[in-house]
Design an enzyme around this catalytic site. Structure first.
Site, PDB file in Angstrom:
ATOM      1  N   LYS A   1      55.368  33.020  60.885  1.00 56.45           N
ATOM      2  CA  LYS A   1      55.913  32.480  62.135  1.00 56.45           C
ATOM      3  C   LYS A   1      57.434  32.569  62.123  1.00 56.45           C
ATOM      4  CE  LYS A   1      56.327  27.975  62.984  1.00 56.45           C
ATOM      5  NZ  LYS A   1      57.712  27.785  63.500  1.00 56.45           N
TER       6      LYS A   1
ATOM      7  N   ASP B   1      57.370  32.346  67.768  1.00 62.02           N
ATOM      8  CA  ASP B   1      57.197  30.979  68.267  1.00 62.02           C
ATOM      9  C   ASP B   1      58.483  30.525  68.960  1.00 62.02           C
ATOM     10  OD1 ASP B   1      56.227  28.351  68.597  1.00 62.02           O
ATOM     11  OD2 ASP B   1      57.002  27.744  66.640  1.00 62.02           O
ATOM     12  N   LEU B   2      58.733  31.054  70.158  1.00 65.96           N
ATOM     13  CA  LEU B   2      59.957  30.711  70.884  1.00 65.96           C
ATOM     14  C   LEU B   2      59.710  29.770  72.057  1.00 65.96           C
ATOM     15  CD1 LEU B   2      61.876  34.128  70.811  1.00 65.96           C
ATOM     16  CD2 LEU B   2      61.904  32.231  69.174  1.00 65.96           C
ATOM     17  N   LYS B   3      58.462  29.494  72.365  1.00 68.78           N
ATOM     18  CA  LYS B   3      58.093  28.460  73.347  1.00 68.78           C
ATOM     19  C   LYS B   3      58.884  28.601  74.656  1.00 68.78           C
ATOM     20  CE  LYS B   3      57.049  25.009  69.727  1.00 68.78           C
ATOM     21  NZ  LYS B   3      57.658  25.663  68.548  1.00 68.78           N
ATOM     22  N   TYR B   4      58.810  29.764  75.263  1.00 69.24           N
ATOM     23  CA  TYR B   4      59.558  30.003  76.498  1.00 69.24           C
ATOM     24  C   TYR B   4      59.166  29.004  77.588  1.00 69.24           C
ATOM     25  CZ  TYR B   4      60.647  34.554  74.420  1.00 69.24           C
ATOM     26  OH  TYR B   4      61.080  35.554  73.598  1.00 69.24           O
ATOM     27  N   HIS B   5      60.180  28.543  78.342  1.00 73.16           N
ATOM     28  CA  HIS B   5      59.966  27.599  79.440  1.00 73.16           C
ATOM     29  C   HIS B   5      61.129  27.778  80.407  1.00 73.16           C
ATOM     30  CE1 HIS B   5      58.900  23.169  80.681  1.00 73.16           C
ATOM     31  NE2 HIS B   5      59.063  23.967  81.716  1.00 73.16           N
ATOM     32  N   ASP B   6      60.879  28.498  81.497  1.00 67.16           N
ATOM     33  CA  ASP B   6      61.936  28.819  82.453  1.00 67.16           C
ATOM     34  C   ASP B   6      61.266  29.243  83.747  1.00 67.16           C
ATOM     35  OD1 ASP B   6      64.487  29.710  83.580  1.00 67.16           O
ATOM     36  OD2 ASP B   6      65.186  29.930  81.519  1.00 67.16           O
TER      37      ASP B   6
ATOM     38  N   PRO C   1      59.434  31.640  86.413  1.00 68.18           N
ATOM     39  CA  PRO C   1      58.409  32.625  86.076  1.00 68.18           C
ATOM     40  C   PRO C   1      58.926  34.020  85.745  1.00 68.18           C
ATOM     41  CG  PRO C   1      57.641  31.256  87.874  1.00 68.18           C
ATOM     42  CD  PRO C   1      59.074  30.866  87.623  1.00 68.18           C
TER      43      PRO C   1
ATOM     44  N   THR D   1      53.207  18.454  68.167  1.00 67.73           N
ATOM     45  CA  THR D   1      52.579  17.547  67.204  1.00 67.73           C
ATOM     46  C   THR D   1      53.474  16.381  66.812  1.00 67.73           C
ATOM     47  OG1 THR D   1      53.281  18.967  65.381  1.00 67.73           O
ATOM     48  CG2 THR D   1      51.055  19.307  66.228  1.00 67.73           C
TER      49      THR D   1
ATOM     50  N   ARG E   1      48.266  19.680  56.802  1.00 64.66           N
ATOM     51  CA  ARG E   1      48.826  19.352  55.501  1.00 64.66           C
ATOM     52  C   ARG E   1      47.741  19.431  54.442  1.00 64.66           C
ATOM     53  NH1 ARG E   1      52.729  20.374  57.596  1.00 64.66           N
ATOM     54  NH2 ARG E   1      54.697  19.278  57.785  1.00 64.66           N
TER      55      ARG E   1
ATOM     56  N   GLY F   1      54.118  25.424  56.686  1.00 62.25           N
ATOM     57  CA  GLY F   1      55.440  25.837  56.230  1.00 62.25           C
ATOM     58  C   GLY F   1      55.852  25.170  54.948  1.00 62.25           C
ATOM     59  N   ARG F   2      56.303  23.915  55.047  1.00 63.70           N
ATOM     60  CA  ARG F   2      56.887  23.231  53.898  1.00 63.70           C
ATOM     61  C   ARG F   2      55.976  23.118  52.674  1.00 63.70           C
ATOM     62  NH1 ARG F   2      59.708  18.687  57.657  1.00 63.70           N
ATOM     63  NH2 ARG F   2      57.962  19.357  58.951  1.00 63.70           N
TER      64      ARG F   2
END
Length: 240
Positions: A37, A64-69, A71, A125, A186, A215-216
């Protein structure tokens, strides 16, 4: 579930500092995890090179850039993400149906079947009922997740990013073929950190998750490759 099937479920979150670290983890984990990711921080720092570095090692990328703008802007951004050869790319479901439909249509029109799978983020989350109330959303978290998942599916998305606690509800609402990518996972040996709604890897896969973002627990281990192997064993051993 065999070890190879379990390995493909894991998306390693490349929350690292710079191309040298990407190169190190991609070399170390390409045979240990199913995907990498690349998120906002890393992409802002390194741009397309972050993706290209993973691809050079034979890895696949979840952008994983989570676009929100508006259309049109999101549609163009998703097309550019697709040009990079990523496997998964996402936007925020809260951007609404028109935004998701415009993006999905643009990517399909440009790339057909040779395209990334498109995901919509439901509720992060790290969010709780109180988090949502403070921005004016009065519905419970699980209701909002299902509502957004249905909207995403109706708008042409291939799946969603959602907490493991809502996997069963999404499966019931959207069916078996709708992808579910699950952060907030986890393994038994890892700390909870800042995630609020979490689940163990095998439990999440058994509930119906297609991919687990981890990740961690891998990155912070003294031996990241060995940690990845432990998670694979945990999934394979706990899933039929």
């Amino acid at each position: 579930m065999n070890s190879d099937e379990a390995r493909k479920k894991i998306i390693f979150a490349l929350d690292v500092n710079g191309v040298a670290e990407i190169d190190r983890y991609a070399a170390l984990l390409s045979g240990k995890v199913g995907m990498f990711k690349v998120g906002k921080e890393l992409f802002t720092a390194c741009g397309r090179e972050a993706v290209q570095t993973v691809l050079r090692h034979g890895g696949e990328v979840f952008l994983d850039l989570k676009y929100h703008d508006i259309p049109n802007t999101v549609a163009k951004a998703m097309v550019e993400a697709s040009r990079m050869g990523v496997r998964l790319a996402n936007l925020h479901a809260l951007g609404g149906a028109e935004m998701m439909e415009t993006a999905a249509n643009a990517v399909r029109s440009e790339f057909g079947d040779d395209r990334p799978r498109l995901l919509a983020v439901t509720i992060l989350t790290s969010s709780t009922a109180e988090t949502l109330r403070r921005v004016g959303i009065e519905h419970p978290v699980d209701q909002m997740v299902v509502r957004l998942a249905r909207l995403a599916q109706e708008s042409g998305m291939d799946g969603v990013v959602a907490s493991p606690l809502e996997i069963g509800l999404i499966r019931e609402a959207c069916g078996p073929d709708f992808l579910i990518v699950t952060p907030g996972v986890r393994p038994s040996f890892a700390a909870v950190d800042d995630q609020k709604r979490i689940m163990a890897p095998a439990e999440a896969v058994t509930a119906g998750a297609d991919y687990l973002v981890i990740g961690r627990p891998i990155a912070k281990a003294s031996d990241p490759a060995a940690a990845a192997d432990l998670i694979v064993e945990e999934i394979a051993g706990g899933c039929p």
